[in-house]
Design an enzyme around this catalytic site. Structure first.
Site, PDB file in Angstrom:
ATOM      1  N   ASP A   1       0.617   2.480   8.622  1.00 49.64           N
ATOM      2  CA  ASP A   1       0.031   1.847   9.806  1.00 49.64           C
ATOM      3  C   ASP A   1       0.906   1.971  11.046  1.00 49.64           C
ATOM      4  O   ASP A   1       0.429   1.808  12.162  1.00 49.64           O
ATOM      5  CB  ASP A   1      -0.219   0.356   9.538  1.00 49.64           C
ATOM      6  CG  ASP A   1      -1.209   0.139   8.406  1.00 49.64           C
ATOM      7  OD1 ASP A   1      -1.832   1.119   7.970  1.00 49.64           O
ATOM      8  OD2 ASP A   1      -1.355  -1.008   7.959  1.00 49.64           O
TER       9      ASP A   1
ATOM     10  N   GLU B   1      -7.440   9.282   2.031  1.00 52.40           N
ATOM     11  CA  GLU B   1      -7.079  10.703   2.058  1.00 52.40           C
ATOM     12  C   GLU B   1      -5.628  10.920   2.489  1.00 52.40           C
ATOM     13  O   GLU B   1      -5.066  11.992   2.238  1.00 52.40           O
ATOM     14  CB  GLU B   1      -7.989  11.451   3.044  1.00 52.40           C
ATOM     15  CG  GLU B   1      -9.455  11.505   2.661  1.00 52.40           C
ATOM     16  CD  GLU B   1     -10.233  10.235   2.989  1.00 52.40           C
ATOM     17  OE1 GLU B   1      -9.613   9.253   3.429  1.00 52.40           O
ATOM     18  OE2 GLU B   1     -11.454  10.238   2.797  1.00 52.40           O
TER      19      GLU B   1
ATOM     20  N   MET C   1      -8.012   4.145   9.041  1.00 50.17           N
ATOM     21  CA  MET C   1      -7.257   3.067   8.435  1.00 50.17           C
ATOM     22  C   MET C   1      -6.160   2.599   9.395  1.00 50.17           C
ATOM     23  O   MET C   1      -5.770   3.324  10.291  1.00 50.17           O
ATOM     24  CB  MET C   1      -6.632   3.577   7.135  1.00 50.17           C
ATOM     25  CG  MET C   1      -6.435   2.514   6.083  1.00 50.17           C
ATOM     26  SD  MET C   1      -5.827   3.252   4.544  1.00 50.17           S
ATOM     27  CE  MET C   1      -7.133   2.829   3.402  1.00 50.17           C
TER      28      MET C   1
ATOM     29  N   ASP D   1       5.652  -7.627   5.778  1.00 50.31           N
ATOM     30  CA  ASP D   1       5.632  -8.793   4.889  1.00 50.31           C
ATOM     31  C   ASP D   1       6.651  -8.655   3.761  1.00 50.31           C
ATOM     32  O   ASP D   1       7.383  -9.599   3.454  1.00 50.31           O
ATOM     33  CB  ASP D   1       4.238  -8.959   4.269  1.00 50.31           C
ATOM     34  CG  ASP D   1       3.254  -9.573   5.254  1.00 50.31           C
ATOM     35  OD1 ASP D   1       3.700 -10.128   6.287  1.00 50.31           O
ATOM     36  OD2 ASP D   1       2.039  -9.479   5.013  1.00 50.31           O
TER      37      ASP D   1
ATOM     38  N   GLY E   1       0.806  -1.222   0.000  1.00 53.18           N
ATOM     39  CA  GLY E   1       0.000   0.000   0.000  1.00 53.18           C
ATOM     40  C   GLY E   1       0.834   1.264   0.000  1.00 53.18           C
ATOM     41  O   GLY E   1       1.969   1.282   0.455  1.00 53.18           O
TER      42      GLY E   1
ATOM     43  N   ARG F   1       1.050  -5.981  -4.914  1.00 51.74           N
ATOM     44  CA  ARG F   1       0.976  -6.824  -3.719  1.00 51.74           C
ATOM     45  C   ARG F   1       1.431  -8.269  -3.977  1.00 51.74           C
ATOM     46  O   ARG F   1       1.251  -9.141  -3.118  1.00 51.74           O
ATOM     47  CB  ARG F   1      -0.440  -6.794  -3.150  1.00 51.74           C
ATOM     48  CG  ARG F   1      -0.819  -5.417  -2.623  1.00 51.74           C
ATOM     49  CD  ARG F   1      -2.167  -5.390  -1.933  1.00 51.74           C
ATOM     50  NE  ARG F   1      -2.529  -4.043  -1.551  1.00 51.74           N
ATOM     51  CZ  ARG F   1      -2.214  -3.461  -0.389  1.00 51.74           C
ATOM     52  NH1 ARG F   1      -1.507  -4.117   0.508  1.00 51.74           N
ATOM     53  NH2 ARG F   1      -2.585  -2.224  -0.126  1.00 51.74           N
TER      54      ARG F   1
ATOM     55  N   LYS G   1       8.435   0.860   5.265  1.00 50.82           N
ATOM     56  CA  LYS G   1       7.308   1.671   4.813  1.00 50.82           C
ATOM     57  C   LYS G   1       6.009   1.176   5.407  1.00 50.82           C
ATOM     58  O   LYS G   1       5.798  -0.025   5.452  1.00 50.82           O
ATOM     59  CB  LYS G   1       7.217   1.581   3.280  1.00 50.82           C
ATOM     60  CG  LYS G   1       5.981   2.196   2.675  1.00 50.82           C
ATOM     61  CD  LYS G   1       5.274   1.263   1.683  1.00 50.82           C
ATOM     62  CE  LYS G   1       4.570   0.135   2.409  1.00 50.82           C
ATOM     63  NZ  LYS G   1       3.706  -0.697   1.546  1.00 50.82           N
ATOM     64  N   THR G   2       5.165   2.026   5.854  1.00 46.77           N
ATOM     65  CA  THR G   2       3.740   1.789   6.103  1.00 46.77           C
ATOM     66  C   THR G   2       3.138   2.899   6.953  1.00 46.77           C
ATOM     67  O   THR G   2       3.696   3.266   7.981  1.00 46.77           O
ATOM     68  CB  THR G   2       3.431   0.434   6.783  1.00 46.77           C
ATOM     69  OG1 THR G   2       2.046   0.450   7.176  1.00 46.77           O
ATOM     70  CG2 THR G   2       4.243   0.198   8.035  1.00 46.77           C
TER      71      THR G   2
END
Lengths: 552, 552
Positions: free
Chosen positions: A205, A426, A250, A176, A81, A145, A202-203
């Site tokens: 989250d 967003e 998210m 992952d 993502g 992905r 990266k993320t």
């Protein structure tokens, strides 16, 4: 490239990201080897799986003498993502490689890991890159992905790299993707393929972090975008005094985003999935927590509020998890009989009769719309699509039902009107904040430094991030050091551990210490939009999460 | 006030808004009377209704000599929905009144127009105001939607004002609120009450503008917030290449917000309600417009896009309007019979049998969820609640159905996955942009200048807004000049004309000239977040709509 760019886009293209002092003379750094780092858990199993890339030293970089190195050809991919700043990792990598030797080349493989196996690539040039510096998005080379995990894939990638004289692959991805980067590094090292592999964290989250990686890139920018919006909505709630806003954020399984946004905006309610799971809270308990805040605020004449809900919440509620498992079983066994029923009420009754008593109670408490969503909208494997459940709407309906009951008992005197929101898309491709622009550029430049050492199986690491950039510490961490064994899809696998919110960590403790007050009082903070210019305290400071984790 | 403020909040509290040159020496201005201005339509009827406040001259202000005036006590109210900058109108008014005479007093009546009749107020002091300068929201004194229109209300307001020695009321509101401000001005003038009334043009919707009012405040900031988010989503769409995002934008009956955002972000589709109505487009035609773009982009391998949908769209589609009217009739007549049916399919069939052929076709085309929403979820008067329809979701479902048909015919080869969004509350209480901070402060300061002239029934007017603030023109426009007669709720009423999007206006023409290209190509522009600092072209420029309207 589109030839129309906004004034801010134009201004950002000219921004010069800040580097750690060690990298300012170029990527040909002085490399210090620290102690060898074993996997933090399941050490023996990880060593057995990664004989060539385990027990490697942590690397710390000092400024080099600016001498030129040999040119090197490098591949880069974006995986998974989007996160703000991905383009800057590539820009930093490019500039770092050119600082080693202007004859170095960088190839961007397109559409994620599959680009590497399918040999879809472009050479990244200075001119091409110029339109992407400090921009959001992954559109420069795309992402994907596909999981890079089989020997066949590794062989294909090797052949494609060899054809271009590529001796290093940089993989920009989450936990992952970096696990797979490690598999690839081990595979190439074992066969002496002459290709090293470097990962970048990266993320949005925020769940790829550990003793050596302070934060993943994108988390800063994304949480700032969401916090801007939450603050705006808080101010609207406090002006109109009419609505409770339920905002889903998210962040898949981890609640770092909700926690950071909650601390930043002081919303009335910030749910943390990890706490719900740890305390084995029932859906009804979660609902009661919110209803309690609504009732208390109503008693003070404030029939409005803001509640933040992490995306993965529903999957962390133990009784809901059991219900889902039972539903999957029932629908697999009785699909035909169920499908033959046309009326919603009878569908629901059919299911209810087949659930265990506890799950039946949970199912019965749900609004019809959610009952139908749970039983009709299944994935290709026939499973309930939990991620499709609009948790923010589900909770408004359940809280309303609870308050209706309390009203009859005289425990709630007030109004409860709601608006729901989901913020995710967003923030994933927003222009990176100054922090993320600097951090990403540094991670990429630092990856070039790792490549210059010739070492494989490392993650680019830039630390001491709450200090000004010149004091950031550049280095590299063995990917295996972050790994443990986990049971996934029926087998034990070595994976980089996902960092969930720690209930004994400083950020959660800060929330816990304040939330009773925030739940009742109107203590909103309005963070406003990301600023690229202006005083440093407005434009350069990173997350509250990181500051608290570092004891600030 | 909350004692925790974000760094940006702190920085914004210290911002000094810019004023037109005419107001820089204070609100005691030199007043030039222009030609007398009649109502732009229905002149005789307006004159008959407003004998004391019609045919008044336009006023233009020049810099005064800085001499002190008599102190004056003034009331201010916020009316209707939030718009960024409301607090700055009050700040400008306060500073303007104090510039007339430091003994002047400003009273904020709380919760909107009802505060004036119920005598709920606070005196606004410099200390109190300090925490609200350049902030978003209406939380300083609150707002409300009570309509101020009966003599009883006017008398109550007068008594409350008299008790505080108030001789002027400033009403900050949209077209309806300013219509009522005009009624109030006329009433007080007729009875010689000694209280003047001044209006200020507020609304994010952008539909309060005319020959003298270039824009309403809040439109600039709100459209910038929405455009930031749309741009971020465009970049995400273009990176993931996976989703069509359908974004509904607030703005009730006018499509100015969608138009401005469409021009700013170059989204693939920007629907304009006024065009749909003017061309008498059917729901199916609207759906075909979107499906056409999806199919053409899919043919180019781009299975993603962004479509902007104005909030009021559905009410502008003629065949849908007829359907709604028929449904209201059927449900009023056959409520009991309909209510007795429990199954959705049978409910739908019942309705279908009672509609005219044309409406039946429209109804039949709708997804079951929308059919039920239309027939079950009615307001207290039994009417269909059109505003509750999730137009963005409705359109994704109808476009999908259309594309499924085209797929069978071989006219569509691609994928169509969607995400929906609704942006509204995110922008109404954002911190005002520099433009709105300056414009609002000027409108308020200018209202003090109007008060100093002793004239009633005027709207605060600050013009030449695409020039730097020192070249802005300060003055006042008779409220009656903006009025015409309209048929509302069964009777002819004098009202300020709502400015809808003009199909022969430059902004719409710009969209029309480019949209075929934007519908197919990926021409996205990413506006980024509002900047308060930095170069003027990044931080100070107002909307594309206004620039185009002014021929730039």
């Amino acid at each position: 490239m589109n030839n129309v760019v906004s004034p801010i886009q134009k201004a950002r293209l000219a921004y010069a990201p800040k580097l750690p002092a060690a990298l300012r003379a170029g990527a040909n750094v002085k490399c210090e080897e620290g102690p060898k780092q074993k996997a933090f858990a399941d050490t023996e199993k990880i060593e057995a799986r990664f004989p060539n890339t385990s027990n490697m030293p942590v690397l710390t970089f000092g400024a080099g003498n600016g001498a030129a190195a040999k040119p090197v050809n490098v591949a880069v991919i974006l995986s998974g993502g989007q996160a703000p700043g991905g383009h800057n990792v590539i820009a930093g990598l490019f500039d770092g490689l050119k600082s080693l030797n202007p004859a170095s080349r960088l190839y961007g493989f397109k559409g994620g890991p599959s680009g590497l196996t399918d040999n879809k690539y472009i050479e990244i040039t200075a001119d091409f890159l110029a339109g992407f510096r400090n921009t959001g998005g992954f559109d420069m080379i795309g992402s994907g992905r596909t999981k890079l995990e089989t020997p066949e894939q590794f062989e294909k990638a090797e052949a494609n790299c060899k054809a271009l004289g590529i001796t290093a692959i940089v993989i920009i991805g989450g936990d992952d993707s970096n696990t797979n980067a490690c598999l690839l590094a081990e595979y190439y090292k074992a066969k002496n393929a002459g290709i090293i592999v470097v990962g970048c964290p990266k993320t949005i989250d925020g769940d790829l972090k550990n003793a050596f990686i302070e934060t993943s890139f994108g988390f800063d920018t994304a949480t700032k975008v969401y916090s801007e919006l939450i603050g705006n909505i808080e101010r609207d709630a406090n002006s109109a005094k009419k609505y409770w806003h339920f905002i889903k954020l998210m962040g898949r399984s981890a609640s770092h985003i909700a926690l950071e946004c909650g601390l930043r905006t002081q919303a009335n309610i910030t749910l943390i999935s990890e706490e719900v799971a740890a305390k084995k809270q029932t859906l009804d308990q979660v609902v009661t927590t919110i209803a309690d805040s609504v009732a208390k605020r109503a008693a003070n004449g404030e029939n409005f509020g803001v509640a933040l809900i992490p995306e993965g919440l529903i999957e962390f509620i133990p009784d809901f998890k059991v219900l889902i498992a039972e539903l999957n079983d029932i629908l697999a066994k009785d699909a035909e009989a169920y499908g033959a029923i046309t009326e919603n009420d009878r569908k629901a009754a059919f299911i209810l009769g087949k659930l265990t008593e506890k799950s039946a109670a949970v199912f019965a408490s749900l609004p019809m719309e959610i009952k139908m969503q749970l039983t009709m909208d299944r994935d290709p494997h026939g499973n309930v699509q939990v991620s499709r459940i609009e948790t923010e709407k589900l909770l408004t309906q359940l809280v309303k039902a609870k308050l209706d009951g309390w009203k009859k008992e005289g425990k709630f005197v007030g109004k409860f009107s709601t608006q729901t929101h989901f913020f995710g898309y967003e923030g994933r491709c927003s222009m990176p904040s100054n922090f993320d622009a600097d951090y990403c550029y540094s991670l990429g430049f630092n990856a070039a430094a790792i490549i210059s050492t010739g070492k494989t199986g490392y993650m680019s690491s830039v630390r001491n991030l709450i200090a000004p950039a010149d004091q950031w510490i550049a280095g590299a961490i063995p990917l295996t050091a972050m790994m443990n064994m986990e049971h996934r899809h029926g087998e034990d696998k070595p994976v980089i551990k996902k960092a969930l919110v720690e209930l004994d960590g400083a950020p959660f403790k800060m929330l816990a210490a304040n939330r009773d007050k925030w739940a009742v009082e109107t203590s909103y903070v309005y963070p406003g939009p990301i600023q690229f210019f202006g005083p440093s305290e407005v434009a350069d400071i990173t997350t509250i999460t990181l500051a608290l984790e570092k004891g600030k």
